[in-house]
Scaffold this active site. Sequence first.
Site, short mmCIF file in Angstrom:
data_model
loop_
_atom_site.label_atom_id
_atom_site.label_comp_id
_atom_site.label_asym_id
_atom_site.label_seq_id
_atom_site.Cartn_x
_atom_site.Cartn_y
_atom_site.Cartn_z
N LYS A 141 24.11 6.89 3.77
CA LYS A 141 23.85 5.86 2.75
C LYS A 141 24.53 6.24 1.43
O LYS A 141 25.16 5.42 0.78
CB LYS A 141 22.34 5.70 2.52
CG LYS A 141 21.62 5.06 3.70
CD LYS A 141 20.11 5.09 3.49
CE LYS A 141 19.39 4.67 4.76
NZ LYS A 141 17.96 5.00 4.74
N THR A 169 0.80 -1.23 0.00
CA THR A 169 0.00 0.00 0.00
C THR A 169 0.83 1.29 0.00
O THR A 169 0.29 2.37 -0.18
CB THR A 169 -0.91 0.02 1.25
OG1 THR A 169 -0.10 -0.29 2.38
CG2 THR A 169 -2.04 -0.98 1.15
N GLY A 170 2.14 1.17 0.23
CA GLY A 170 2.98 2.37 0.39
C GLY A 170 3.38 3.00 -0.94
O GLY A 170 2.94 2.58 -2.01
N ARG A 201 21.30 -3.99 3.62
CA ARG A 201 22.09 -3.57 2.46
C ARG A 201 23.60 -3.71 2.65
O ARG A 201 24.31 -4.09 1.72
CB ARG A 201 21.80 -2.09 2.14
CG ARG A 201 20.52 -1.86 1.41
CD ARG A 201 20.39 -0.38 1.09
NE ARG A 201 19.02 -0.06 0.70
CZ ARG A 201 18.44 1.10 0.93
NH1 ARG A 201 19.12 2.08 1.53
NH2 ARG A 201 17.21 1.31 0.54
N CYS A 220 17.48 5.26 -3.01
CA CYS A 220 17.09 5.87 -4.28
C CYS A 220 18.14 6.84 -4.85
O CYS A 220 18.49 6.78 -6.03
CB CYS A 220 15.74 6.58 -4.12
SG CYS A 220 15.56 7.44 -2.56
N HIS A 269 14.20 12.68 -7.90
CA HIS A 269 15.29 13.29 -7.13
C HIS A 269 16.31 13.92 -8.08
O HIS A 269 16.82 13.26 -9.00
CB HIS A 269 16.00 12.23 -6.29
CG HIS A 269 15.17 11.67 -5.16
ND1 HIS A 269 14.00 12.25 -4.72
CD2 HIS A 269 15.38 10.60 -4.35
CE1 HIS A 269 13.51 11.54 -3.71
NE2 HIS A 269 14.33 10.54 -3.47
N VAL A 307 6.28 2.98 -2.48
CA VAL A 307 7.02 2.04 -3.33
C VAL A 307 6.12 0.85 -3.70
O VAL A 307 6.11 0.39 -4.84
CB VAL A 307 8.31 1.57 -2.61
CG1 VAL A 307 9.04 0.52 -3.45
CG2 VAL A 307 9.23 2.75 -2.33
N ASN A 341 12.47 8.48 -8.10
CA ASN A 341 12.85 7.81 -6.85
C ASN A 341 12.08 6.53 -6.55
O ASN A 341 12.63 5.58 -6.00
CB ASN A 341 12.73 8.77 -5.67
CG ASN A 341 11.38 9.45 -5.56
OD1 ASN A 341 10.99 10.17 -6.48
ND2 ASN A 341 10.68 9.24 -4.48
N THR A 342 10.78 6.47 -6.92
CA THR A 342 10.05 5.23 -6.59
C THR A 342 10.09 4.22 -7.75
O THR A 342 9.71 3.08 -7.56
CB THR A 342 8.58 5.49 -6.19
OG1 THR A 342 7.91 6.15 -7.25
CG2 THR A 342 8.49 6.31 -4.92
#
Length: 347
Positions: A208, A12-13, A113, A152, A236, A15, A321-322
């Site tokens: 990051k 649902t978010g 990661r 991202c 971005h 991404v 970004n997504t």
Amino acid sequence: MKKINVGILGATGMVGQRFMEMLAHHPYFNLKVLMASKDLVGKPYSQVCNWFISREMPKEVCSMLIKEAKPEAMSNNGVEIVFSAVPADIAKELEPKFALAGYKVFSNASAFRMEEDVPLLIAEINPDHLELLKAQQQSRRWPGFIVTNPNCTTIIMTLVLKPLLDNFGIKEVLVSTMQAVSGAGYPGVASLDIIDNVLPYIREEEEKMESEPLKILDADFKISASCHRVATTDGHLEDLHISLAKPVSIEQIKKVLADFGKDFKKLSSSPEKLLIVTDDPMRPQPKLDRLAGNGMSVTVGRIREDSVLENGVKMNILGHNTIRGAAGQSILNAEFWAENNLNYKSI
Ligand code: NAP
């Protein structure tokens, strides 16, 4: 290729919705299970998802019921791959459970990661890092595995750094970002904080950007990042300054960037051009360029000399970004894995 059944963790978010859009009619993947937080379990997707994407919610997913986020939710669905788009703390707890239950997890979260045995993958750059999965499965005794994709901003920047590193060498990188609000998830940043404003700090983002590219590129140059949240919805923009290891003309740099990825075998989500180099001084812009290559290309503009840095070049780069920065990269990574039949172990 026989279609592979997949599930989405965090459907649902911000991404998760991109996953839904990109997987609804995917040639390799069959969307079978949607998972979100406990409150939404048993409800139809269209009822609980605040759909943010301009294209309509795919009809096929509207009536799919949300399942609880646990491996048992997959039973009898023949799911092999789980795409994860949950916050890092949730991912830390849930993703190993799925890997232990035999699922191949392709994750957007930062939780794993930087672990030594976890690939931090951009399929066009470091496909060989998938070899780490053998050690991961052995040491963690997982019949499944976790593959992560980078942050991202890191994905967008690393796609530009890779051809420059390979062709000219890199001494150091300075980068300043202007990041869209969708990067903070939904509901994300409060409107009163961001309208008519720029926020000069994004938690853990600079760390990051300064570490992830080095793992992906197997490199040890220095990166200094400065990250800002701006009032754009998606896309971005990054202001990138690079000190190269040798003097190079701007024309050579443009050619190397424009040619990057030509040899990469096209997968279903691959854009026609990985990097789009423009000479228009007013580009790239989030509004105009974020959907380049269906959101999978990175647009590079204003490539010019940086007279302060040694062998310096500066440019503006922009990516979605997504899409390229999250769901699209995850899907492309899984497509690469599936195309190459890298079936390390099966459930
Ligand atoms: P988001 O909009 O806040 O969505 C989070 C998703 O996780 C929602 O589907 C939410 O479901 C689900 N969730 C939250 N708690 C859960 C729980 N306890 N159990 C199961 N599901 C739970 O965040 P996002 O922006 O999509 O980001 C997702 C991940 O991708 C994060 O790790 C983020 O750092 C990473 N990422 C994001 C971007 C970006 O541009 N947004 C880019 C790269 C990477 P409910 O609706 O039920 O709460």
